[in-house]
Write an enzyme that holds these catalytic residues in place. Sequence first.
Site, short mmCIF file in Angstrom:
data_model
loop_
_atom_site.label_atom_id
_atom_site.label_comp_id
_atom_site.label_asym_id
_atom_site.label_seq_id
_atom_site.Cartn_x
_atom_site.Cartn_y
_atom_site.Cartn_z
N LYS A 11 33.70 36.15 51.31
CA LYS A 11 33.27 35.30 50.18
C LYS A 11 33.59 33.82 50.41
O LYS A 11 34.37 33.46 51.30
CB LYS A 11 33.93 35.81 48.90
CG LYS A 11 33.48 37.23 48.52
CD LYS A 11 34.02 37.60 47.13
CE LYS A 11 33.57 39.01 46.73
NZ LYS A 11 34.00 39.34 45.35
N TYR A 51 24.21 41.08 42.59
CA TYR A 51 25.19 41.57 41.62
C TYR A 51 24.52 42.06 40.33
O TYR A 51 25.17 42.11 39.28
CB TYR A 51 26.22 40.49 41.31
CG TYR A 51 27.33 40.39 42.35
CD1 TYR A 51 28.19 41.46 42.59
CD2 TYR A 51 27.52 39.22 43.08
CE1 TYR A 51 29.21 41.37 43.53
CE2 TYR A 51 28.55 39.13 44.03
CZ TYR A 51 29.38 40.21 44.24
OH TYR A 51 30.39 40.13 45.16
N ARG A 87 37.58 49.90 51.87
CA ARG A 87 38.23 49.65 50.58
C ARG A 87 39.75 49.67 50.71
O ARG A 87 40.44 48.90 50.04
CB ARG A 87 37.71 50.64 49.53
CG ARG A 87 36.22 50.37 49.22
CD ARG A 87 35.64 51.36 48.25
NE ARG A 87 36.11 51.16 46.89
CZ ARG A 87 35.68 50.19 46.08
NH1 ARG A 87 34.80 49.30 46.51
NH2 ARG A 87 36.14 50.10 44.85
N THR A 93 40.72 45.18 43.79
CA THR A 93 39.88 44.03 43.40
C THR A 93 40.72 42.83 42.99
O THR A 93 40.44 41.69 43.38
CB THR A 93 38.95 44.44 42.23
OG1 THR A 93 38.20 45.58 42.64
CG2 THR A 93 38.01 43.32 41.85
N ASN A 114 38.26 36.61 45.49
CA ASN A 114 39.07 37.68 46.11
C ASN A 114 38.66 37.97 47.55
O ASN A 114 38.86 39.06 48.06
CB ASN A 114 39.07 38.94 45.23
CG ASN A 114 37.70 39.58 45.11
OD1 ASN A 114 36.70 39.02 45.55
ND2 ASN A 114 37.65 40.76 44.51
N HIS A 117 34.00 41.36 49.59
CA HIS A 117 33.33 42.42 48.83
C HIS A 117 33.12 43.59 49.77
O HIS A 117 32.85 43.39 50.95
CB HIS A 117 31.96 41.94 48.32
CG HIS A 117 31.07 43.07 47.88
ND1 HIS A 117 31.17 43.66 46.65
CD2 HIS A 117 30.10 43.75 48.55
CE1 HIS A 117 30.29 44.64 46.57
NE2 HIS A 117 29.62 44.72 47.71
N GLU A 128 22.87 47.88 49.68
CA GLU A 128 23.37 46.53 49.96
C GLU A 128 23.05 46.10 51.39
O GLU A 128 22.72 44.93 51.63
CB GLU A 128 24.88 46.47 49.67
CG GLU A 128 25.18 46.64 48.19
CD GLU A 128 26.65 46.69 47.83
OE1 GLU A 128 26.96 46.74 46.63
OE2 GLU A 128 27.50 46.70 48.74
P1 CMP Z 1 33.25 42.62 44.14
O1 CMP Z 1 33.76 43.77 44.92
O2 CMP Z 1 32.50 41.58 44.88
O3 CMP Z 1 32.34 43.15 42.93
C1 CMP Z 1 32.20 42.42 41.73
C2 CMP Z 1 33.10 41.24 41.66
O4 CMP Z 1 33.27 40.65 40.39
C3 CMP Z 1 34.49 41.63 42.08
O5 CMP Z 1 34.52 41.90 43.47
C4 CMP Z 1 35.31 40.43 41.62
O6 CMP Z 1 35.44 39.44 42.61
C5 CMP Z 1 34.46 39.85 40.49
N1 CMP Z 1 35.17 39.79 39.22
C6 CMP Z 1 35.41 38.68 38.54
N2 CMP Z 1 36.07 38.97 37.41
C7 CMP Z 1 36.24 40.30 37.36
C8 CMP Z 1 36.86 41.20 36.45
N3 CMP Z 1 37.43 40.77 35.32
N4 CMP Z 1 36.86 42.51 36.76
C9 CMP Z 1 36.25 42.96 37.90
N5 CMP Z 1 35.65 42.16 38.79
C10 CMP Z 1 35.66 40.83 38.54
#
Ligand code: CMP
Length: 140
Positions: A11, A51, A87, A93, A114, A117, A128
């Site tokens: 990211k 998304y 994962r 996450t 974070n 993904h 994806e």
């Molecule tokens: P990702 O695995 O890319 O899938 C959805 C993304 O939403 C997740 O990682 C996070 O980076 C982002 N995100 C932001 N805020 C939240 C939240 N409150 N809960 C879960 N995902 C979040």
Amino acid sequence: MTTQRTFSIIKPDATRRNLTGAINAMLEKGGLRIVAQKRLQLSRAQAEAFYGVHKERPFFNDLCQFMISGPIVAQVLEGENAVARNREIMGATNPANAAEGTIRKVHAESIEANSVHGSDSPENAAIEIAFFFSGIEIVG
Ligand code: CMP
């Protein structure tokens, strides 16, 4: 145990800090092979489409804004149980909940920024991967 493919994104928070190589080393050390990779600047429409499953979530707008704030690196990873393995390597996450030694524990800045993904199922991995790559771009 079967060889599987999963989809991964490095990211914008990570590309901004020049962490592509450091993250790739963690993926490879974890037993995954990078069989396709490209660096991209997503458009707003592309981020919203990728998304789309989250479009009703309160964080959707901020998430899309963050994902277009800089380049991403889209990847296909291959290995034994690659979806679950990736994962594990990524960690939870929210980096506050991520296990020691995981990518998110070591590198992530917040639940939004974070660093990576990863697909959550083989079915979503196929969707994806097809969003970003054609078959000819994936070399196992
Ligand atoms: P990702 O695995 O890319 O899938 C959805 C993304 O939403 C997740 O990682 C996070 O980076 C982002 N995100 C932001 N805020 C939240 C939240 N409150 N809960 C879960 N995902 C979040």
